[in-house]
Design an enzyme around this catalytic site. Sequence first.
Site, mmCIF file in Angstrom:
data_model
loop_
_atom_site.group_PDB
_atom_site.id
_atom_site.type_symbol
_atom_site.label_atom_id
_atom_site.label_comp_id
_atom_site.label_asym_id
_atom_site.label_seq_id
_atom_site.Cartn_x
_atom_site.Cartn_y
_atom_site.Cartn_z
ATOM 1 N N LYS A 125 -30.294 -45.426 -5.404
ATOM 2 C CA LYS A 125 -31.034 -44.273 -4.877
ATOM 3 C C LYS A 125 -31.383 -43.265 -5.960
ATOM 4 C CE LYS A 125 -30.138 -44.274 0.006
ATOM 5 N NZ LYS A 125 -29.605 -43.587 1.173
ATOM 6 N N LYS A 208 -35.313 -55.090 2.854
ATOM 7 C CA LYS A 208 -34.867 -54.672 4.184
ATOM 8 C C LYS A 208 -35.898 -53.733 4.817
ATOM 9 C CE LYS A 208 -30.848 -52.601 6.078
ATOM 10 N NZ LYS A 208 -29.591 -51.895 5.912
ATOM 11 N N LYS A 211 -36.839 -46.993 6.592
ATOM 12 C CA LYS A 211 -37.522 -45.762 7.004
ATOM 13 C C LYS A 211 -38.345 -45.189 5.868
ATOM 14 C CE LYS A 211 -33.600 -44.276 9.857
ATOM 15 N NZ LYS A 211 -32.408 -43.424 9.899
#
Length: 346
Positions: A125, A208, A211
């Site tokens: 991240k 995956k 969002k």
Amino acid sequence: MLEYNTIYLDYNMNDKVIFSGVQPSGEIHIGNYLGAISQFVDYQTDYKSIFSIVDLHAITVWQDSEALRNSTREVLAIFLASGLDESKNIIFNQSQVPEHTQLSWILSCTAKVGWLNRMTQFKDKAGKNKENASVGLYTYPILMAADILLYSASHVPVGDDQKQHLELARDIAHKFNTDYSENIFVMPEPLMNKSTTRIMSLRDGSNKMSKSDISEYSRILMTDSNDKIALKIKKAKTDPLKMPNTLKESESRLEVNNLLNIYSACALMKKEEVISKYASKEISLFKNDLTEVIINKVEPISIKTKQLLTDKVHLDNILSMGATKAKEISCKTIAKVYDKIGMINK
Ligand code: TRP
């Protein structure tokens, strides 16, 4: 030590207790539903279940305040619309129970820097820009450990991406118990998701469903209209071949395989059965049926969610009731922990 009245009387430390958290950041998609929420619905019959909308985790990256409020209510509405029962379970937003942050500080004094440095999600991240990531993003797994350990959760449903965080929670619990020579914390066990429910992006079968993917065509939202769902499935990436004949063949064709997984999970049909039903058929025909199967699953939830979202007061009351129940348990853990580490806490 303070005595607390027990409102949530039927909570017993020997019960099987599940804790899980969902972040209120971005909109909930069918990957979240099939991979987590629909499984929570199954778990609620066998476990004492605690489901938290983890708003404090969401702010580890900047969130617009109005969007955060809306998203918190939307996650709750989707929980309820999917069949989670707020009277049987504890459902609340994390920030309304300050014990999460209290325990998080204490555990940050137990966890080692070396342990956090190994967390792959932070590396992913934060990317190349590690120096500019928030400290919260770095210590995120400690707050997650606090979430779990506060309620003596025996089981935590986790996908692959959260497994390492759960292992860290176990390491922290073990070290704390050893440091203070008492088994204050229960060691949480993972409950692994079924592999078929790991839903991938509709644009790239190796990523995956997420969002935060820039393409809205990569995911189906739980609030998408039927037309939108049809369009997204029509545009979903596949390959020029016909439908696969075997499981082995399916698994070598990432995108088609993902669509088969979605079909199987939505229709509650074994994947082998879906494969034999469509073997050698045109992909377009399969896509038409898939659209229908998804709509059958999503539409009732979407209608109910929208209905629930019209009454914010009702939703906020449910969160506040849930927080009251959560505090009954979390206060006791904090009192025990404070006492153990030598805080005067009369
Ligand atoms: N980190 C989890 C995620 O992003 C959310 C979460 C927060 C969680 N606290 C938790 C999950 C405790 C399980 C248990 O998916």
